[in-house]
Scaffold this active site. Structure first.
Site, mmCIF file in Angstrom:
data_model
loop_
_atom_site.group_PDB
_atom_site.id
_atom_site.type_symbol
_atom_site.label_atom_id
_atom_site.label_comp_id
_atom_site.label_asym_id
_atom_site.label_seq_id
_atom_site.Cartn_x
_atom_site.Cartn_y
_atom_site.Cartn_z
ATOM 1 N N THR A 178 0.713 -1.237 0.049
ATOM 2 C CA THR A 178 0.008 0.083 -0.149
ATOM 3 C C THR A 178 0.822 1.373 -0.060
ATOM 4 O O THR A 178 1.789 1.151 0.821
ATOM 5 C CB THR A 178 -1.054 0.092 1.254
ATOM 6 O OG1 THR A 178 -1.818 -1.194 1.110
ATOM 7 C CG2 THR A 178 -1.723 1.142 1.315
ATOM 8 N N GLU A 238 -7.029 -5.315 4.568
ATOM 9 C CA GLU A 238 -7.426 -6.578 3.387
ATOM 10 C C GLU A 238 -8.503 -6.357 2.726
ATOM 11 O O GLU A 238 -9.532 -7.442 2.472
ATOM 12 C CB GLU A 238 -7.469 -7.760 4.367
ATOM 13 C CG GLU A 238 -6.126 -8.020 5.224
ATOM 14 C CD GLU A 238 -4.879 -8.251 4.679
ATOM 15 O OE1 GLU A 238 -5.134 -8.531 3.413
ATOM 16 O OE2 GLU A 238 -3.772 -8.161 5.106
#
Lengths: 669, 669
Positions: free
Chosen positions: B152, B434
């Site tokens: 990320t 997630e």
């Protein structure tokens, strides 16, 4: 606002808005004068370097935060003293600095001196005799003494008669002897009580001549005025870390044979004579007034929380780009995702409706409060019922709305630099303090069930519940045409039917042989549901009336925006309770789909003005205190700047590496 | 459990329970063997004095908390090393210590080494070639190197193709040159990245021979193995304080021309040859497997969060007394208030249903995962769709449930010593990581709309969506008799109709001229609603099947309790979506009232066993870490003990009094 270059996506939103934000900002502030006053106060407080922080307070330990908060609280207190000397300390100033947005900009986790101003001083004013006011008030106003208000106990909250702290009058010395006879009797929660206040109003069960007399308030000195050491018999401290309100210094207090003079009991409403004779209060409903006052104020606070959260989420949604809608196009502003609009825009609408309702109910409170002063208590139960359920609904919805806004910002909303965690902590607290929400709803429901019985008997009800008269007479709701007016009417019809069911269920339990109180407890969930709908019907009605009225007095451009806000609010509110609507009103699957399509349509219509609408809440960057929500929209730069302040990052290698990690990594080499 | 005298109200509850808690504890643990293993691990870890805290961590600053967490993480790591040497480091041990309740008992705000074990090592195992595994794995297992997983970025999350970090292959030196070309490209969030890890798997856009090749994982050394100083070109630090997971040391990472050897690209699935030739992966669906694995695990985590929260709230509700039901009686245990039961008991039921569903879907994952290994991808889309919506629903419901439990404890739930704030912070994070929940629901919905079209074409659907076949054939739901089975069937009918509406709305938008993707975006709220109902229908079905199956294999006493849990779960779930039920199924006002009365009845039937049921979750006092929820129920004593640990209370007068408050108070004397 800051001179930095504004993020182009955000600037584009501002360039294409259809209305002038200043027009709404002035309305939101309450008028031109209040708007200017707000700007003056902001300048005075927010530009003072002594009130600015280099280090975000989330990096401080609990103890450091207390010391930091007390320092700033004293600076604010000194400024208030000066404003007061200049005759410029109006109610609005206290509101802004202690409960409002300006106070939150300076001490966002709360002010350890706040309760001194908002509870200790007002209690002396409201419950002290003239003589007592002369004796205590000037010292309190000048902050020669710092007080707090100690009522709730470790084992006792809502049910005041359950309080254990007791004051026994000793006529031989003309003193009260105050005790907390058990651990569960310890006073718990008062702000500033931990290490700040040196006095408190302590609420205790009064005994004179060996007889129980009910609750009474006593001024108790807690700490030595010079050394600040706890007085004999006083066990005192800070209750510890919490979800929010971390700077408030909430405290606990045990009292062991603490003696205070006769005159320390506040005696405006009830008296103890030197020989111990007790003179009961003439009117026991007076305390309702203060509680209603506080609850009405809380409704406006919840509007403010939602305004902050929705401003941050809206600006972030304009700047953040993610997940292509069309796979051949670049990632869009996330505000273009309908699902994102559905998260954020209803919160903007709710901020406006809660604010409007808060203002409305504030005026209503003032009228009724005047009537009460004249001895006319007719509207007290109605007002009490309304303030209870609105406090519960607005705090619960604002809390949920703040979280929805946070979650709409993905992971970044989870960082403290977004300010969402603090806003959440402050907002959710309102669900519990000044009357826990379920207890509040039950209070309202008790009133509703009572007036439902009156309606069945053909009695004409007071305005805020008169819709129950209509529903009793008209069993079926006809002509739901989807107009805003019919949504409001439908809300009232649904609310009346929820009350009907609660009433019927209680009656049923009584017929089964339960007493009224037990029956009411068994039906608790029916009761809270009825109160919830009553409050929501009132909100719908108020939104409809007030926003329409407002839109007649503003520019056509702003009026158009307000109408979208109103429609969005009502359609969303209706869909959120669609089960109740379908239960009592004949609506088809297609009717519901139409409402859903209409909601989507409202979102689309608000989209072009969303940023400008939150801009016009006119929340200073210091009030928002959010890397995601700053006026300039430089989200990533602000987030990154915040990491540079992180004390962990001041050293490239933390000492714990040498102390723990390296030995662990090298252990088996 | 502790030897202290148990609070008599709590003891009374235990004495009058109708079943043996140990029987359920063993089931909950997964069987006798797992139960014993759990007890052994608890002994090994929780009785180690080095892993116990004198000072609650909420009193630490962010920096102190990091150092504290790293110290304990190293002790845990050392113990894991020993277990591993003894061959006792099963998957369950890692689960318990890193993701599970035992880990939370030791490091309740998370472990800065966790990602090393749960992401860095597994990524090398899953994506490294045999040679690469030989080179890296033993060092990683032995913790000679500590890694994390960096995917990320500050400006990019869910949409992986949007990642900006790039790796350009330089054939002349056989190295990759890795760069984060902008601030928004900075890696953001990886646990342990801040100051702990010295390696990371960095996910970057791969370019070879000047051509873009897609994403690839690279092992990058971040810090010197001896001095721990950041390597050249590495800009690294901790991202700052957060709502929860405060001990995880989430970090940021900028890379400037960082060169890594060819062999540092993990090449099991795709390869770069020394000359820069790119060999594409054979199968791009393999990564779905890991994501599904993680999501299935998360469902069990949410069950654990709810189990903790409901244990605390239930025990507190048995001990706390407040607000008389009958004014002539003393204050009752608050658990006797129906409104309190409605807050807490459904959370107990949800813990059990989420656990059961989590176990079920885990087994399903293992089956399908085996099929995938065999090259059979038939059930992959179905499993993906299911894991996405269940992750979203269970995390959202668990988060809301934890807050409901906290609020049910009034003000005391707001104190950190209740442990609710930490449980909340850890649980709500699951809504975002997630796969953000809305994105998850949209993934499921995309699948549903697709299979709905297939059903319209008469195709027979796979098991978990076959109810759509039924609904397409049968337009009207008949015979809602209120049985549990008919509630399950009704859930499926409603879910099918929500999918129908989403399908129809998309078709409508397409007919209006929008492309499929734009139409889907416009219908986003219809889509998420359909996915929500699909997941809830699956939960209802699973609860029904699994709890019935379970109750056939246990003692009659426990079976009776499980049946109440099942009924409570289903009736509550149905009432929470009653708008959808009324929309598609002919139900009268009376039918709804009957369901509401039945809910009240379920609460009443669970009441006598509530405490024993949560006891049988068998959560160690250290796992709960709550003054309100300890096994002995001495709530007020535990709260008071916690204040004694508060550093502010170590001195009767805080230094800030002399420094700030006294000068302020005396200023005008």
């Amino acid at each position: 606002m800051p001179a930095k270059k504004v993020n182009p996506d955000l600037q584009k939103e501002r360039n294409t808005a259809t209305f002038n934000p200043r027009e709404f900002s002035v309305l939101w502030a309450g008028g031109e004068e209040q708007y200017k006053e707000k700007k003056t106060l902001e300048k005075l407080f927010l530009e003072d370097p002594a009130l600015q922080d280099d280090l975000p307070i989330s990096y401080l330990s609990h103890k450091e935060l207390y010391e930091h908060s007390l320092r700033k609280a004293c600076i604010i207190g000194e400024k208030i003293r000066k404003l007061r000397a200049d005759g410029e300390d109006g109610v609005d100033t206290y509101n802004a600095l202690l409960g409002g947005s300006l106070g939150a900009a300076i001490l966002k986790e709360g002010n350890p001196l706040a309760l001194h101003y908002v509870m200790f001083v007002p209690t002396i004013m409201g419950q002290g005799t003239m003589d007592q006011q002369v004796e205590w008030l000037s010292k309190a106003w000048d902050c020669e003494i710092i007080g707090t208000y100690a009522q709730t106990e470790l084992g006792h909250g809502t049910f005041l008669r359950g309080l254990e702290t007791r004051a026994d009058y000793d006529a031989t010395t003309q003193e009260f002897v105050i005790n907390t006879p058990s651990l569960s009797a310890y006073k718990w929660w008062p702000g500033g009580l931990g290490h700040t206040a040196n006095h408190a109003v302590v609420v205790a069960q009064l005994y004179t001549k060996g007889e129980f007399r009910g609750l009474a308030p006593f001024i108790v000195q807690l700490r030595d005025s010079d050394t600040h050491s706890p007085m004999p018999g006083i066990d005192i401290g800070d209750i510890g870390t919490k979800l929010g309100m971390k700077g408030v210094n909430n405290g606990y207090l045990g009292l062991k044979n603490v003696r205070v003079p006769l005159n320390n009991m506040l005696m405006k409403n009830q008296q103890v004579l030197p020989d111990g004779t007790y003179v009961a209060p003439k009117n026991s409903v007076l305390t309702y007034g203060t509680m209603m006052f506080v609850r009405c104020a809380l409704i406006r606070d919840t509007a403010q929380s939602l305004a902050k959260a929705s401003t941050i989420a809206t600006r972030y949604s304009a700047v953040r780009r993610q997940s292509p809608i069309d796979p051949n196009q670049p990632e869009p502003q996330i505000m273009d995702h309908t699902t994102q609009q559905l998260k954020v825009f209803p919160q903007i609408a709710k901020s406006i409706v809660f604010k409007t309702t808060g203002d409305g109910i504030w005026n209503m409170y003032n009228v009724i409060s005047g009537e009460i002063e004249q001895g006319n208590l007719d509207r007290l139960p109605e007002m009490h019922a309304l303030s209870c359920c609105l406090k519960a609904i607005c705090s619960a919805d604002a809390t949920a709305g703040v979280e929805t806004c946070r979650l709409s910002c993905g992971g970044h909303g989870y960082m403290d630099c977004s300010n969402f965690p603090t806003i959440y902590g402050m907002t959710t607290a309102v669900c519990t303090y000044e009357g826990e929400n379920t207890v509040m709803l039950l209070q309202t429901a008790r009133y509703l069930v009572k007036v439902y019985g009156q309606a069945l008997n053909g009695e004409k009800l007071v305005p805020t519940v008169s819709y129950i008269n209509d529903a009793v007479n008209q069993k079926k709701f006809v002509n739901f045409d989807g107009s805003l007016e019919s949504i409001v009417k439908a809300f009232q019809f649904v609310a009346a039917n929820k009350t009907r069911i609660a009433y019927e269920q209680i009656e049923l339990r009584r017929k089964q042989g339960h007493g009224t109180e037990v029956a009411a407890n068994l039906c608790g969930t029916f009761l809270t549901a009825a109160a919830d709908l009553h409050g929501r019907a009132f909100l719908a009605q108020t939104a409809y009336t007030e926003l329409f009225a407002l839109s007649r007095n503003v520019s056509p451009a702003l009026a158009d925006v307000l109408k979208v806000v109103l429609e969005l609010y009502l359609v969303d509110a209706c869909l959120n309770r669609i089960g109740d609507f379908l239960r009592f009103i004949d609506l088809t699957d297609q009717d519901v789909t139409q409402l859903e399509v209409r909601l989507e349509n409202c979102l689309k219509r608000l989209r072009p003005n969303a940023v400008t609408l939150v801009d016009s809440f006119d929340l200073h960057d210091r009030v928002l205190d959010s890397a995601l929500g700053a006026y300039d929209g430089n989200v990533y730069e602000h987030i990154f700047e915040s990491t540079k302040k992180n004390p962990l990052n001041k050293e490239p290698v933390n000492a714990a590496f040498h102390k723990y990690l390296k030995p662990f990594m090298k252990a088996h080499l």
